[in-house]
Design an enzyme around this catalytic site. Structure first.
Site, PDB file in Angstrom:
ATOM      1  N   GLY A  88       1.359   1.383  -5.063  1.00 15.42           N
ATOM      2  CA  GLY A  88       0.067   0.334  -4.377  1.00 15.42           C
ATOM      3  C   GLY A  88      -0.837   1.377  -4.340  1.00 15.42           C
ATOM      4  O   GLY A  88      -2.211   1.170  -4.952  1.00 15.42           O
ATOM      5  N   CYS A 129      13.014   5.564  -7.131  1.00 15.90           N
ATOM      6  CA  CYS A 129      13.263   4.875  -8.699  1.00 15.90           C
ATOM      7  C   CYS A 129      14.547   4.748  -9.177  1.00 15.90           C
ATOM      8  O   CYS A 129      15.429   4.393 -10.003  1.00 15.90           O
ATOM      9  CB  CYS A 129      12.241   5.638  -9.555  1.00 15.90           C
ATOM     10  SG  CYS A 129      10.736   4.469  -8.629  1.00 15.90           S
ATOM     11  N   ARG A 139      16.882  25.382  -8.778  1.00 17.10           N
ATOM     12  CA  ARG A 139      15.655  25.256 -10.255  1.00 17.10           C
ATOM     13  C   ARG A 139      15.313  26.023 -10.703  1.00 17.10           C
ATOM     14  O   ARG A 139      14.269  26.391 -11.509  1.00 17.10           O
ATOM     15  CB  ARG A 139      14.358  25.016  -8.450  1.00 17.10           C
ATOM     16  CG  ARG A 139      14.936  23.574  -7.989  1.00 17.10           C
ATOM     17  CD  ARG A 139      14.821  22.266  -8.654  1.00 17.10           C
ATOM     18  NE  ARG A 139      14.900  21.325  -7.498  1.00 17.10           N
ATOM     19  CZ  ARG A 139      14.614  19.823  -8.077  1.00 17.10           C
ATOM     20  NH1 ARG A 139      14.217  19.661  -9.047  1.00 17.10           N
ATOM     21  NH2 ARG A 139      14.583  19.339  -6.791  1.00 17.10           N
ATOM     22  N   ALA A 190       0.559  -1.238  -0.066  1.00 11.61           N
ATOM     23  CA  ALA A 190      -0.198   0.009   0.081  1.00 11.61           C
ATOM     24  C   ALA A 190       1.219   1.555   0.039  1.00 11.61           C
ATOM     25  O   ALA A 190       0.551   2.138   1.031  1.00 11.61           O
ATOM     26  CB  ALA A 190      -1.033   0.204   1.127  1.00 11.61           C
ATOM     27  N   LEU A 207      12.690  -0.170 -16.775  1.00 12.53           N
ATOM     28  CA  LEU A 207      14.110   0.360 -16.510  1.00 12.53           C
ATOM     29  C   LEU A 207      14.709   0.967 -17.267  1.00 12.53           C
ATOM     30  O   LEU A 207      15.520   2.046 -16.966  1.00 12.53           O
ATOM     31  CB  LEU A 207      14.921  -1.522 -16.398  1.00 12.53           C
ATOM     32  CG  LEU A 207      14.986  -2.384 -15.231  1.00 12.53           C
ATOM     33  CD1 LEU A 207      15.722  -3.068 -14.702  1.00 12.53           C
ATOM     34  CD2 LEU A 207      14.362  -2.168 -14.080  1.00 12.53           C
TER      35      LEU A 207
HETATM   36  P1  NAD Z   1       7.161   1.892  -0.645  1.00 11.00           P
HETATM   37  O1  NAD Z   1       8.402   1.500   0.046  1.00 11.00           O
HETATM   38  O2  NAD Z   1       6.122   2.441  -1.292  1.00 11.00           O
HETATM   39  O3  NAD Z   1       5.543   0.503  -0.681  1.00 11.00           O
HETATM   40  C1  NAD Z   1       5.933  -0.726  -0.209  1.00 11.00           C
HETATM   41  C2  NAD Z   1       4.707  -1.351   0.567  1.00 11.00           C
HETATM   42  O4  NAD Z   1       5.057  -3.033   0.662  1.00 11.00           O
HETATM   43  C3  NAD Z   1       5.037  -1.486   1.746  1.00 11.00           C
HETATM   44  O5  NAD Z   1       4.160   0.201   2.388  1.00 11.00           O
HETATM   45  C4  NAD Z   1       5.756  -2.424   2.510  1.00 11.00           C
HETATM   46  O6  NAD Z   1       5.113  -2.462   3.655  1.00 11.00           O
HETATM   47  C5  NAD Z   1       4.787  -2.882   2.043  1.00 11.00           C
HETATM   48  N1  NAD Z   1       4.932  -4.651   1.907  1.00 11.00           N
HETATM   49  C6  NAD Z   1       6.432  -5.275   1.445  1.00 11.00           C
HETATM   50  N2  NAD Z   1       6.636  -6.149   1.520  1.00 11.00           N
HETATM   51  C7  NAD Z   1       5.080  -6.752   1.699  1.00 11.00           C
HETATM   52  C8  NAD Z   1       4.262  -8.445   1.972  1.00 11.00           C
HETATM   53  N3  NAD Z   1       5.177  -9.974   2.006  1.00 11.00           N
HETATM   54  N4  NAD Z   1       3.397  -8.199   1.999  1.00 11.00           N
HETATM   55  C9  NAD Z   1       2.416  -7.025   2.318  1.00 11.00           C
HETATM   56  N5  NAD Z   1       3.238  -6.363   2.217  1.00 11.00           N
HETATM   57  C10 NAD Z   1       4.467  -5.905   1.725  1.00 11.00           C
HETATM   58  O7  NAD Z   1       7.655   1.268  -2.623  1.00 11.00           O
HETATM   59  P2  NAD Z   1       6.666   1.765  -3.472  1.00 11.00           P
HETATM   60  O8  NAD Z   1       7.514   3.415  -3.725  1.00 11.00           O
HETATM   61  O9  NAD Z   1       5.139   1.929  -4.314  1.00 11.00           O
HETATM   62  O10 NAD Z   1       7.034   1.158  -4.845  1.00 11.00           O
HETATM   63  C11 NAD Z   1       7.119  -0.067  -4.892  1.00 11.00           C
HETATM   64  C12 NAD Z   1       7.006  -0.572  -6.062  1.00 11.00           C
HETATM   65  O11 NAD Z   1       6.916   0.066  -7.740  1.00 11.00           O
HETATM   66  C13 NAD Z   1       9.041  -0.783  -6.752  1.00 11.00           C
HETATM   67  O12 NAD Z   1       9.433  -1.542  -7.635  1.00 11.00           O
HETATM   68  C14 NAD Z   1       9.599   0.963  -7.414  1.00 11.00           C
HETATM   69  O13 NAD Z   1      10.265   0.329  -7.589  1.00 11.00           O
HETATM   70  C15 NAD Z   1       8.009   0.978  -8.620  1.00 11.00           C
HETATM   71  N6  NAD Z   1       7.917   2.081  -8.129  1.00 11.00           N
HETATM   72  C16 NAD Z   1       7.873   3.073  -8.193  1.00 11.00           C
HETATM   73  C17 NAD Z   1       7.277   4.684  -8.465  1.00 11.00           C
HETATM   74  C18 NAD Z   1       7.744   5.765  -7.189  1.00 11.00           C
HETATM   75  O14 NAD Z   1       6.964   6.818  -8.066  1.00 11.00           O
HETATM   76  N7  NAD Z   1       7.508   5.574  -6.372  1.00 11.00           N
HETATM   77  C19 NAD Z   1       6.608   4.521  -9.662  1.00 11.00           C
HETATM   78  C20 NAD Z   1       7.153   3.696 -10.633  1.00 11.00           C
HETATM   79  C21 NAD Z   1       7.707   2.331  -9.717  1.00 11.00           C
HETATM   80  C1  UDX Z   2       9.619   8.820 -11.925  1.00 11.96           C
HETATM   81  C2  UDX Z   2       9.519   8.475 -13.545  1.00 11.96           C
HETATM   82  O1  UDX Z   2       8.855  10.103 -14.482  1.00 11.96           O
HETATM   83  C3  UDX Z   2       8.273   7.626 -13.810  1.00 11.96           C
HETATM   84  O2  UDX Z   2       8.149   6.921 -15.042  1.00 11.96           O
HETATM   85  C4  UDX Z   2       8.874   6.431 -13.259  1.00 11.96           C
HETATM   86  O3  UDX Z   2       7.239   5.522 -12.828  1.00 11.96           O
HETATM   87  C5  UDX Z   2       9.320   6.553 -11.442  1.00 11.96           C
HETATM   88  O4  UDX Z   2      10.318   6.888 -11.469  1.00 11.96           O
HETATM   89  P1  UDX Z   2       9.160  10.165  -9.843  1.00 11.96           P
HETATM   90  O5  UDX Z   2      10.939   9.288  -9.698  1.00 11.96           O
HETATM   91  O6  UDX Z   2       8.211   9.956  -9.213  1.00 11.96           O
HETATM   92  O7  UDX Z   2       8.999   9.049 -11.437  1.00 11.96           O
HETATM   93  O8  UDX Z   2       9.720  11.730 -10.215  1.00 11.96           O
HETATM   94  P2  UDX Z   2      10.544  12.852 -11.463  1.00 11.96           P
HETATM   95  O9  UDX Z   2       9.070  13.655 -11.855  1.00 11.96           O
HETATM   96  O10 UDX Z   2      10.918  11.434 -12.933  1.00 11.96           O
HETATM   97  O11 UDX Z   2      11.663  13.439 -11.186  1.00 11.96           O
HETATM   98  C6  UDX Z   2      13.001  12.738 -10.666  1.00 11.96           C
HETATM   99  C7  UDX Z   2      13.599  13.459 -10.446  1.00 11.96           C
HETATM  100  O12 UDX Z   2      14.109  14.047 -12.018  1.00 11.96           O
HETATM  101  C8  UDX Z   2      13.175  14.586  -9.226  1.00 11.96           C
HETATM  102  O13 UDX Z   2      14.333  15.082  -8.114  1.00 11.96           O
HETATM  103  C9  UDX Z   2      12.772  15.907 -10.021  1.00 11.96           C
HETATM  104  O14 UDX Z   2      13.297  16.855  -9.848  1.00 11.96           O
HETATM  105  C10 UDX Z   2      14.288  15.309 -11.746  1.00 11.96           C
HETATM  106  N1  UDX Z   2      14.455  16.354 -12.422  1.00 11.96           N
HETATM  107  C11 UDX Z   2      12.911  16.063 -13.302  1.00 11.96           C
HETATM  108  C12 UDX Z   2      15.199  17.334 -12.840  1.00 11.96           C
HETATM  109  O15 UDX Z   2      16.016  17.651 -12.307  1.00 11.96           O
HETATM  110  N2  UDX Z   2      15.100  17.365 -14.003  1.00 11.96           N
HETATM  111  C13 UDX Z   2      13.793  17.456 -14.367  1.00 11.96           C
HETATM  112  O16 UDX Z   2      13.705  17.903 -15.712  1.00 11.96           O
HETATM  113  C14 UDX Z   2      12.844  16.397 -14.257  1.00 11.96           C
END
Ligand code: NAD
Ligand code: UDX
Length: 473
Positions: A17, A282, A448, A13, A227
């Site tokens: 999620g 990420c 910025r 969550a 990736l």
């Molecule tokens: P997050 O740490 O915010 O959330 C992950 C959650 O999973 C945590 O709350 C944790 O307690 C829970 N969890 C872990 N193991 C568990 C289990 N076995 N059962 C139940 N709950 C469990 O992570 P996030 O930022 O939501 O990222 C999740 C994935 O999505 C990562 O692989 C990340 O790379 C990818 N992702 C993140 C973003 C982003 O912007 N944060 C964007 C795209 C993809």
């Molecule tokens: C990124 C990807 O954009 C998204 O598609 C993926 O699912 C998760 O990782 P996020 O990390 O949430 O998203 O934010 P993003 O807007 O990509 O910014 C990442 C970092 O780059 C920030 O620190 C932002 O300030 C910086 N950034 C972004 C710059 O410095 N310049 C830019 O022009 C854009």
């Protein structure tokens, strides 16, 4: 096998999620969505009546939660129950970089993915569709499948009667614009082998996304595309940041260069904003993961190429600290420096890998007393990121930090203010108020390029802007 999806479970969550399941439940009102997590505190926050206390801040999120929560969207710690009822299970758990063991510092730590797969193997019913939404290394679906087919029940019998269909459906949302990105994504990527399972997942998305935007690939292309997308985005930021340094010494201006370069349709204008270096959970971890994969397959030159994107990012952060030190007469000891913005980007309370963390640590190391303000990041989070330091204003002790919840109080007796996050309110600061309360000579370091430079200069404050050559010396 025909699938009739009525009940969905999401394991995790978090930042992905929570918002992604909120959107799916909102657009599929007949579907029941259970978001499960082991973290009790997180689930309690998702269930808070006061929607301002949700565990993550995203513009537009609370409005959707209000419409769906406890109607067809549920947040619970009952992982077993959520999994056992589901026709489709999303894995949205964290996949950080491994900190110990083989591949430490580069490879993804898949222990949470593995634990989820084991829970699914144990509790899910047969013919469930399992979806990798977490970002993972190529071939992880293989691991998940192996766990699903080999996990034994408590009486040590192999689960032979259960069928699982594994799909890859990486998430591309960005924090701060998650709801907008989920509402109108550039594409939805689904990788898999079973066309009926792909169709069942696709049907959830076509409730609001045109089918032309749904890209279907094999599993490995889908995993690798995620990736690669993040690596390409990060590469653009390191590229423009490298040019920002060149602008400062040559008489060019990074905003003009970005505009001119980005006007070329083949390049386009997005992700060309210079800054203090990219942060977020990420980019760094996904590039490290790519580097690990390349080295694993003996592609050492490719690994080096991607590693250089990260090197440049660290260099940019260090460069900001050096510029501040050099302009403040070579020492920060006993000086008060206001930090405007601590989150890794605007419109989020997330500080993971925020450039502010390294820059603040370096400034403290140089002896500065920091006064930190961020509209959404709280004191507790900053303490987690920087550690506890006793703030002693104007003393010659080693550096310290203090949290402020009022931007205008940060400037009182400060020698400099450093803008690290592009929060909109920083572009609207009343510099006539700020200039009266700062110590002289007063400095603004804008990493910025969002502040009102005419107003700053008019009020007698020295301004350094990233990528701009006519910075005062
Ligand atoms: P997050 O740490 O915010 O959330 C992950 C959650 O999973 C945590 O709350 C944790 O307690 C829970 N969890 C872990 N193991 C568990 C289990 N076995 N059962 C139940 N709950 C469990 O992570 P996030 O930022 O939501 O990222 C999740 C994935 O999505 C990562 O692989 C990340 O790379 C990818 N992702 C993140 C973003 C982003 O912007 N944060 C964007 C795209 C993809
Ligand atoms: C990124 C990807 O954009 C998204 O598609 C993926 O699912 C998760 O990782 P996020 O990390 O949430 O998203 O934010 P993003 O807007 O990509 O910014 C990442 C970092 O780059 C920030 O620190 C932002 O300030 C910086 N950034 C972004 C710059 O410095 N310049 C830019 O022009 C854009």
């Amino acid at each position: 096998m025909e699938f009739n999806i009525k009940n969905v479970c999401c394991i995790g969550a978090g930042y992905v999620g929570g918002p992604s399941m909120a959107m799916i439940s909102y657009k599929n009102p007949l579907l029941k969505v259970n978001v499960v997590d082991l973290d009790e505190d997180r689930i309690n926050h998702w269930n808070q009546e006061d929607l301002n206390k949700l565990p993550i801040f995203e513009p537009g999120l609370k409005e959707i939660i209000k419409k769906c929560r406890n109607k067809n969207l549920f947040f619970t710690n009952n992982v077993e129950d959520g999994i056992s009822k589901a026709d489709m299970i999303f894995i949205c758990v964290n996949t950080p970089t491994k900190i110990k063991g083989l591949g430490a510092g580069q490879a993804s730590d898949l222990k949470w993915i593995e634990a989820s797969a084991r829970q699914i193997a144990k509790f899910a019913k047969s013919n469930t569709i399992i979806i990798e939404k977490s970002t993972i290394p190529v071939k992880t679906a293989e691991t998940i499948k192996a766990i699903l087919t080999n996990t034994k029940t408590t009486n040590s019998e192999k689960i032979k009667s259960k069928n699982f269909y594994v799909l890859s459906n990486p998430e591309f949302l960005s924090e701060g614009s998650a709801i907008e990105d989920l509402s109108n994504p550039d594409r939805v990527l689904i990788g898999g082998e079973n066309s009926k399972a792909i169709e069942a997942l696709s049907n959830l998305y076509t409730k609001w996304i045109p089918s032309e935007k749904i890209i279907k690939t094999n599993l490995w292309s889908s995993e690798l595309s995620k990736l690669t997308s993040n690596a390409f985005l990060a590469q653009r930021i390191s590229s423009i940041n490298s040019i920002s340094a060149l602008c400062e010494v040559t008489g060019a201006n990074i905003n003009e260069v970005s505009r001119a370069v980005g006007s070329d349709n083949r390049i386009n204008s997005k992700f060309l904003k210079a800054g203090p270096g990219f942060g977020g959970s990420c980019f760094k971890k996904d590039i490290l993961n790519l580097v690990y994969l390349c080295n694993f397959y003996g592609l050492n030159e490719v690994a080096k190429y991607w590693e250089s994107i990260l090197d440049l990012n660290i260099w940019q952060q260090k460069r900001i600290t050096s510029i501040i030190v050099n302009n403040l007469f070579g020492t920060l000891t006993g000086k008060n420096i206001g930090i405007l913005g601590f989150s890794f980007k605007a419109n989020t309370n997330d500080t993971r890998e925020s450039p502010a963390i390294n820059i603040c640590k370096d400034l403290i190391e140089e002896g500065a007393n920091l006064k930190i303000y961020d509209p959404k990041v709280n004191h507790k989070q900053i303490e987690k990121d920087l550690g506890k330091k006793v703030y002693l204003e104007g003393t010659n002790n080693s550096g310290t930090w203090k949290f402020f919840d009022d931007l205008y109080k940060v400037s009182i007796d400060s020698d400099a203010l450093v803008v690290l996050t592009e929060w909109d309110e920083f572009s609207k600061i009343d510099w006539s108020i700020i200039s009266r309360s700062m110590r002289s000579p007063s400095w603004i370091f804008d990493t910025r390029n969002i502040t009102n430079k005419e107003e700053i200069k008019k009020n007698g404050i020295k301004l350094w802007e990233i990528g701009v050559s006519n910075n005062p010396s």
